[in-house]
Motif scaffolding. Structure first.
Motif, PDB file in Angstrom:
ATOM      1  N   LEU A 121       0.884  -1.243  -0.060  1.00 47.49           N
ATOM      2  CA  LEU A 121      -0.061  -0.159  -0.238  1.00 47.49           C
ATOM      3  C   LEU A 121       0.827   1.129   0.147  1.00 47.49           C
ATOM      4  CD1 LEU A 121      -3.058  -0.782   2.295  1.00 47.49           C
ATOM      5  CD2 LEU A 121      -3.339  -0.567   0.179  1.00 47.49           C
ATOM      6  N   VAL A 122       1.929   1.213   0.874  1.00 49.38           N
ATOM      7  CA  VAL A 122       2.928   2.477   0.969  1.00 49.38           C
ATOM      8  C   VAL A 122       3.463   2.617  -0.458  1.00 49.38           C
ATOM      9  CG1 VAL A 122       5.024   3.234   1.858  1.00 49.38           C
ATOM     10  CG2 VAL A 122       3.155   2.334   3.325  1.00 49.38           C
ATOM     11  N   SER A 135      -0.925   6.499   3.595  1.00 44.87           N
ATOM     12  CA  SER A 135      -1.076   7.953   3.360  1.00 44.87           C
ATOM     13  C   SER A 135       0.244   8.553   3.195  1.00 44.87           C
ATOM     14  CB  SER A 135      -2.100   8.773   4.165  1.00 44.87           C
ATOM     15  OG  SER A 135      -1.954  10.208   3.923  1.00 44.87           O
ATOM     16  N   ARG A 136       0.485   9.423   2.324  1.00 40.45           N
ATOM     17  CA  ARG A 136       1.585  10.002   2.392  1.00 40.45           C
ATOM     18  C   ARG A 136       1.299  11.559   1.843  1.00 40.45           C
ATOM     19  NH1 ARG A 136       7.089   8.617   2.469  1.00 40.45           N
ATOM     20  NH2 ARG A 136       6.864   6.399   2.147  1.00 40.45           N
ATOM     21  N   VAL A 181      -1.702  12.000  -0.408  1.00 39.00           N
ATOM     22  CA  VAL A 181      -2.224  10.864  -1.481  1.00 39.00           C
ATOM     23  C   VAL A 181      -2.605   9.527  -0.171  1.00 39.00           C
ATOM     24  CG1 VAL A 181      -1.476   9.014  -2.884  1.00 39.00           C
ATOM     25  CG2 VAL A 181      -0.828  11.634  -3.082  1.00 39.00           C
ATOM     26  N   THR A 182      -3.760   9.110  -0.562  1.00 39.28           N
ATOM     27  CA  THR A 182      -4.219   7.799   0.324  1.00 39.28           C
ATOM     28  C   THR A 182      -4.544   6.974  -0.648  1.00 39.28           C
ATOM     29  OG1 THR A 182      -5.036   9.530   2.076  1.00 39.28           O
ATOM     30  CG2 THR A 182      -5.802   7.414   2.231  1.00 39.28           C
ATOM     31  N   GLY A 237       6.584  13.249   4.153  1.00 38.87           N
ATOM     32  CA  GLY A 237       7.447  12.406   3.786  1.00 38.87           C
ATOM     33  C   GLY A 237       7.370  10.856   4.394  1.00 38.87           C
ATOM     34  N   ASP A 238       6.627  11.046   5.658  1.00 32.14           N
ATOM     35  CA  ASP A 238       6.501   9.910   6.490  1.00 32.14           C
ATOM     36  C   ASP A 238       5.177   9.192   6.125  1.00 32.14           C
ATOM     37  OD1 ASP A 238       8.863   9.950   7.599  1.00 32.14           O
ATOM     38  OD2 ASP A 238       8.251  11.259   9.389  1.00 32.14           O
ATOM     39  N   PRO A 239       5.158   7.868   5.717  1.00 32.72           N
ATOM     40  CA  PRO A 239       3.762   7.467   5.475  1.00 32.72           C
ATOM     41  C   PRO A 239       3.102   7.079   6.927  1.00 32.72           C
ATOM     42  CG  PRO A 239       5.614   5.599   5.041  1.00 32.72           C
ATOM     43  CD  PRO A 239       6.447   7.045   5.502  1.00 32.72           C
ATOM     44  N   ALA A 240       1.621   7.227   6.597  1.00 28.81           N
ATOM     45  CA  ALA A 240       1.114   6.669   7.517  1.00 28.81           C
ATOM     46  C   ALA A 240       0.003   5.423   7.379  1.00 28.81           C
ATOM     47  CB  ALA A 240       0.011   7.859   8.135  1.00 28.81           C
ATOM     48  N   VAL A 241       0.035   4.604   7.996  1.00 29.30           N
ATOM     49  CA  VAL A 241      -0.404   3.266   7.914  1.00 29.30           C
ATOM     50  C   VAL A 241      -1.726   2.924   9.096  1.00 29.30           C
ATOM     51  CG1 VAL A 241      -0.642   0.894   7.088  1.00 29.30           C
ATOM     52  CG2 VAL A 241       1.344   2.466   6.250  1.00 29.30           C
TER      53      VAL A 241
END
Length: 195
Positions: free
Chosen positions: A45-46, A128-129, A143-144, A110-114
């Protein structure tokens, strides 16, 4: 006879704990496989979110309007349906096929959230990033992308189907070894039992 009674007692005494251990080992294997499969899904996903980020940076005009081809590629998933939402601080929602939980997904640049969330009756896993697009560094774009847990349940079922035969073979093999060991041991004790 005393021999057959002793045989049954030993077989029961050894087989039950070995079977419990085999079932426990199977469950640990299954849970470990499911854990790593979920991590692989999250990483995927990332990567998909990163692909959209690269697309936007390579083609800044997509922030004005995503082409149908680009949207098809974003939401295409051979195993199910891909959810997506692209929003800009300056332009609002650019493209989306669902409403993500913005507050929960807010991440550092810059850090992705999951995370996991529920939308209607769907249980979703989202990545999301947030980033500053090269064409407009003052803007912040989020972007999700997401998928339903249906795909992951299918993977869990496949893992279970793969581990079950191995588990059954282990149990059968252990019972066979135990029976052979008891039989061999009792043959050695036959002279003592006969007395």
């Amino acid at each position: 006879s005393r021999r057959s009674s002793l045989y049954r007692s030993l077989l029961l005494y050894l087989s039950v704990p070995l079977t419990v251990l085999a079932v426990f080992a199977g469950l640990v294997t299954y849970e470990s496989a499911r854990y790593y499969a979920n991590r692989a899904h999250d990483a995927q996903l990332v990567e998909q979110a990163d692909s959209v980020v690269k697309l936007i940076d390579a083609h800044p005009e997509t922030l004005q309007a995503f082409s149908p081809q680009a949207l098809f590629l974003i939401q295409y998933d051979p195993d199910g349906f891909q959810f997506y939402a692209i929003s800009s601080a300056h332009k609002g929602v650019v493209a989306a096929n669902f409403q993500p939980p913005q507050a929960s997904l807010a991440s550092r640049i810059g850090d992705p959230a999951v995370l996991s969330t529920i939308r209607g009756e769907r249980h979703l896993r989202l990545a999301s990033r947030s980033f500053h697009p090269k064409a407009d560094p003052a803007d912040t774009v989020m972007v999700t992308v997401g998928e339903s847990f249906t795909d992951r349940r299918r993977w869990a079922q496949r893992i279970l189907l793969l581990t079950t035969p191995t588990l059954l073979l282990m149990v059968v093999g252990e019972v066979f070894v135990v029976r052979s060991g008891i039989d061999t041991g009792l043959k050695q004790l036959d002279p003592l039992i006969a007395r």
